[in-house]
Write an enzyme that holds these catalytic residues in place. Structure first.
Site, mmCIF file in Angstrom:
data_model
loop_
_atom_site.group_PDB
_atom_site.id
_atom_site.type_symbol
_atom_site.label_atom_id
_atom_site.label_comp_id
_atom_site.label_asym_id
_atom_site.label_seq_id
_atom_site.Cartn_x
_atom_site.Cartn_y
_atom_site.Cartn_z
ATOM 1 N N ASP A 82 3.408 -7.578 -0.082
ATOM 2 C CA ASP A 82 2.245 -7.561 0.812
ATOM 3 C C ASP A 82 1.095 -8.206 0.051
ATOM 4 O OD1 ASP A 82 0.028 -7.058 2.348
ATOM 5 O OD2 ASP A 82 0.502 -4.970 2.743
ATOM 6 N N SER A 94 5.317 -2.690 12.386
ATOM 7 C CA SER A 94 5.276 -3.636 11.268
ATOM 8 C C SER A 94 6.445 -3.407 10.321
ATOM 9 C CB SER A 94 3.967 -3.474 10.490
ATOM 10 O OG SER A 94 2.880 -3.551 11.367
ATOM 11 N N SER A 150 1.859 -0.328 -5.524
ATOM 12 C CA SER A 150 0.923 -0.564 -4.426
ATOM 13 C C SER A 150 0.331 -1.963 -4.557
ATOM 14 C CB SER A 150 -0.194 0.472 -4.453
ATOM 15 O OG SER A 150 -0.888 0.463 -3.238
ATOM 16 N N GLU A 163 4.386 -9.330 4.157
ATOM 17 C CA GLU A 163 3.767 -8.506 5.189
ATOM 18 C C GLU A 163 2.529 -9.125 5.828
ATOM 19 O OE1 GLU A 163 4.628 -5.520 6.349
ATOM 20 O OE2 GLU A 163 2.793 -4.706 7.220
ATOM 21 N N HIS A 219 -11.100 -8.916 7.353
ATOM 22 C CA HIS A 219 -10.369 -8.674 6.100
ATOM 23 C C HIS A 219 -11.264 -8.650 4.863
ATOM 24 C CE1 HIS A 219 -6.708 -8.316 3.783
ATOM 25 N NE2 HIS A 219 -7.231 -9.157 2.913
ATOM 26 N N ASP A 249 -0.411 -4.333 15.302
ATOM 27 C CA ASP A 249 -1.180 -3.880 14.154
ATOM 28 C C ASP A 249 -2.674 -4.182 14.361
ATOM 29 O OD1 ASP A 249 -1.942 -3.496 11.480
ATOM 30 O OD2 ASP A 249 0.028 -4.098 10.771
ATOM 31 N N ASN A 250 -2.988 -5.450 14.539
ATOM 32 C CA ASN A 250 -4.380 -5.893 14.602
ATOM 33 C C ASN A 250 -5.099 -5.368 15.842
ATOM 34 O OD1 ASN A 250 -3.293 -7.294 12.529
ATOM 35 N ND2 ASN A 250 -3.847 -9.324 13.255
ATOM 36 N N LYS A 256 4.279 -7.405 15.058
ATOM 37 C CA LYS A 256 3.423 -7.056 13.927
ATOM 38 C C LYS A 256 1.976 -7.382 14.287
ATOM 39 C CE LYS A 256 1.527 -6.967 9.725
ATOM 40 N NZ LYS A 256 0.153 -7.395 9.457
ATOM 41 N N CYS A 311 -6.589 -1.430 15.266
ATOM 42 C CA CYS A 311 -8.052 -1.418 15.164
ATOM 43 C C CYS A 311 -8.689 -0.711 16.360
ATOM 44 C CB CYS A 311 -8.585 -2.846 15.050
ATOM 45 S SG CYS A 311 -8.060 -3.637 13.520
ATOM 46 N N ASN A 333 4.566 -11.057 8.984
ATOM 47 C CA ASN A 333 3.228 -10.982 9.574
ATOM 48 C C ASN A 333 3.181 -11.564 10.983
ATOM 49 O OD1 ASN A 333 0.231 -10.611 9.302
ATOM 50 N ND2 ASN A 333 0.315 -12.829 9.654
ATOM 51 N N HIS A 364 0.826 -1.225 0.000
ATOM 52 C CA HIS A 364 0.000 0.000 0.000
ATOM 53 C C HIS A 364 0.857 1.272 0.000
ATOM 54 C CE1 HIS A 364 -3.224 -2.738 1.116
ATOM 55 N NE2 HIS A 364 -2.489 -3.140 2.133
ATOM 56 N N GLN A 420 9.913 -5.285 8.684
ATOM 57 C CA GLN A 420 10.216 -5.422 7.247
ATOM 58 C C GLN A 420 11.666 -5.065 6.973
ATOM 59 O OE1 GLN A 420 8.979 -6.661 4.664
ATOM 60 N NE2 GLN A 420 6.754 -6.628 4.705
ATOM 61 N N SER A 443 -5.645 1.620 -2.536
ATOM 62 C CA SER A 443 -5.068 2.034 -1.244
ATOM 63 C C SER A 443 -3.996 3.115 -1.338
ATOM 64 C CB SER A 443 -4.500 0.816 -0.522
ATOM 65 O OG SER A 443 -3.398 0.310 -1.242
ATOM 66 N N HIS A 482 -4.613 2.317 9.808
ATOM 67 C CA HIS A 482 -3.853 2.342 11.059
ATOM 68 C C HIS A 482 -2.981 3.588 11.193
ATOM 69 C CE1 HIS A 482 -5.379 -1.451 11.891
ATOM 70 N NE2 HIS A 482 -4.477 -2.222 11.313
#
Lengths: 217, 434
Positions: B134, B363, B80, B159, B304, B193-194, B189, B198, B184, B57, B367, B85, B355
């Site tokens: 990703d 994250s 991307s 990712e 998702h 992230d999650n 991560k 969120c 991931n 993205h 990488q 995105s 995010h």
């Protein structure tokens, strides 16, 4: 014989002054000579042709104007139908004025707008190429090949604006309000505000009210 | 094979570069992990010689990732991994910085592939030698169409969950040809992230879309995984009374122990005003649920895929009125209304900006470390899907502590010995669940 027939035909067009009721002169004196009548008829015919030619000339100009306007109208309709076609073409991105986009047609005939030119596709775009268009600031599309022409037109207009600004930057050194007598308030016609604007201004300062609502104050 | 007429970049509007740059500078402050890597590794240039093709993205946060890679010596080209995105101002700023980027918001599917293909060969005609992916599209393209380049590719880092699934499947079929690191499943991560991503972006999306007052409302969160936990916590923090639906007894018990009422959707639908799906499964909110909802219930998804809410049923059976993009108010046959956000797609991306930078720094620091690991240690990683070593996972977290003013307690020699670890870590075995 033919000449006689033509003369007779011409003579029908000659409108002599109507005879008076009172016969003041002898019939001999009023009897027209046929040769003269023919001459007269020829004169009239010539005049008719001249008028006709003049009218035709004028009509021709009008016709030309009509043809020109028709052509312009056709072009406007054509342009707007092109704009409509491009605007209706499917497109995933937000179109921005000033940018060039490329119109393609899918196998099913449905058009779509892409970001890549055929050259950028390496000469091998995935669908049939229709044309490249620049989105103008009035949200119309100019075919890429006409962009230079349109640019010139715009820069001409810009030059005109620039000239006007030169005038505005150096206004004549006259106090217009002091040197001119008005029956109305001239400020009403400078940068004319909305009706609400006029009303609120009138309410705030009755002396500034325009003539139309002068009776209110 | 190299294309001499290669475009230096392709973005929607290069004039957005200045705005993009300002936003990138703001994001840098919130991405301490990446900025710290620049400081630590900038002088030694560990990625010198690396030609990284990235497909992720093209956002402001990614711009900070890209410029971290170049600061460490890599040459980078970017596309991307999603047709919608890209943030056009981010792409413009990266293009202006001289980095070949091929991305704009709203690509067609053909253009999407074109963009990825532009990143295979670099301006000097040399091909890529590293992959940062990703979702696995770049990986698949290279394996299928540019297989002859694979011997030159040192490694790839992936990712996201979807991409990891693909890599495992490829490996199982003997099709994977490049050593891979699964970014991931680094703890720093997915557990950040999650959950924390969120926790902030769900309510951001709901608020931007509807301006609804959450306090006092009954909200139901379907699924209490990492995403669901974050959502439930955020809604509760605003004063909403949160109900949870769950199929897994362990997680249902977790929710109950946190004080949430755990019930079924059939029950919850009678009293909830706000519905959030976060299951990763399908058919969570069904047609008969809509019919039983209170008037003007707000329904959204943060899982998702867009198969959790049956929006197709509403489109076929209710009158749709678009209030604004991504906000639709449906009139049902019973006269009541349902408000659907982002057409049942990810509400935090559709109605807000996804995010925040800080959590993406976690994250993306993974990488960068994965890229350094693969580039600097040829032969260390076999052709398989590896996790990032635990010490690097811990390093990612450590790099984010200063920015938050965290004071970390130092483990003493004898204490370390007592629990059987080294004083400098790693502190947990790989099976630890956090």
């Amino acid at each position: 014989m033919a000449d006689d027939a033509r003369a007779a035909e011409l003579m029908k067009q000659v409108a002599l002054v109507p005879r008076s009721e009172k016969a003041l002169v002898t019939s001999h004196a009023t009897k027209a000579d046929p040769g003269y009548l023919v001459e007269l008829a020829k004169e009239v015919a010539l005049a008719n042709s001249t008028i006709k030619a003049g009218a035709c000339g004028k009509l021709e100009i009008i016709a030309q104007q009509i043809r020109f306007l028709q052509e312009q109208a056709r072009q406007v309709l054509l342009d707007s139908s092109t704009d409509e076609l491009i605007n209706k073409a499917s497109c995933n991105f937000v179109k921005k004025p000033g940018k060039v986009y490329h119109l393609y047609k899918r196998e099913d005939g449905k058009p779509y707008l892409g970001m890549l030119s055929p050259e950028e596709w390496g000469g091998n775009p995935p669908h049939d190429f229709v044309g490249s268009y620049k989105l103008e600031y009035d949200m119309t599309f100019t075919p890429l090949e006409k962009v230079t022409k349109r640019q010139q037109e715009i820069s001409r207009v810009e030059d005109l604006f620039a000239e006007r600004h030169v005038v505005a930057d150096h206004p004549p050194n006259i106090d217009i309000q002091r040197h001119t007598n008005y029956n109305i308030d001239p400020t009403r016609y400078i940068n004319r505000p909305s009706i609400e604007g006029v009303k609120s201004r009138a309410a705030a300062d009755p002396t500034k009210a325009g003539p139309s609502n002068g009776h209110v104050s | 094979m190299a294309d001499n007429k290669k475009l230096p970049f392709k973005v929607a509007d290069i004039e957005l570069a200045e705005w993009g740059r300002k936003t990138i500078e703001m994001a840098e402050i919130e991405m301490p992990g990446l900025m710290e890597l620049r400081k630590q590794y900038g002088p030694s240039q560990p990625l010198k010689g690396a030609r990284i093709a990235g497909c992720l993205h093209m956002t402001i946060q990614t711009a900070v990732l890209i410029e971290t890679l170049t600061a460490l010596g890599a040459e980078v080209q970017w596309s991307s991994c999603n047709i919608f995105s890209t943030q056009d101002h981010a792409a413009a700023a990266i293009a202006k910085a001289g980095i070949p980027v091929y991305a704009w918001k709203g690509e067609s599917d053909d253009e999407y592939v074109w963009c990825i293909e532009q990143t295979i060969f670099f301006p000097d005609g040399e091909p890529l030698n590293m992959i940062l992916d990703d979702g696995g599209d770049l990986t698949a393209l290279v394996h299928n169409k540019y297989a002859h380049l694979i011997p030159g590719i040192k490694g790839l880092s992936e990712e996201t969950t979807t991409g990891i699934h693909t890599l495992h499947k490829m490996h199982k079929n003997g099709e994977l040809k490049i050593p891979s690191i699964n970014v991931n499943d680094s703890v720093t991560k997915s557990k950040f992230d999650n959950l924390y991503g969120c926790r902030e972006s769900l309510v951001d999306g709901i608020k931007r879309a509807t301006d609804v007052m959450l306090a006092g409302k009954v909200a139901v969160v379907a699924g209490y995984g990492d995403v669901g936990k974050g959502c439930a916590q955020a809604l509760r923090a605003f004063g909403a009374r949160v109900l949870i639906t769950e199929i897994d007894p362990i997680i249902a018990l977790q929710a109950a122990m946190e004080g949430y009422e755990v019930t079924t959707m059939d029950e919850a639908v009678k009293e909830a005003r706000i519905f959030v799906t976060a299951t990763g499964n399908m058919k969570i909110i069904r047609p008969y649920h809509f019919d039983q909802m209170l008037d003007d219930a707000i329904v959204c998804n943060i899982g998702h895929f867009d198969c959790e809410i049956d929006v197709a049923y509403l489109n076929a059976n209710a009158k749709r009125e678009t209030v604004k993009p991504q906000v639709d108010r449906y009139t049902l046959n019973n006269g009541r209304h349902v408000i659907i956000l982002a057409e049942g797609r990810l509400v935090n991306l559709g109605c807000a900006h996804g995010h925040p930078s800080f959590v993406m720094s976690n994250s993306f620091t993974n990488q960068v470390l994965a890229q350094i690991e693969l580039w600097c240690n040829p032969g260390k990683y076999s052709i398989d899907v590896h996790f990032l070593p635990k010490d690097l996972d811990e390093k990612v977290a450590a790099l984010h502590l200063d920015h938050l003013g965290v004071k970390l307690t130092k483990l003493e020699e004898d204490q370390a010995e007592y629990i059987g670890v080294k004083p400098e870590g790693p502190y947990k075995p790989s099976y630890y669940r956090y």
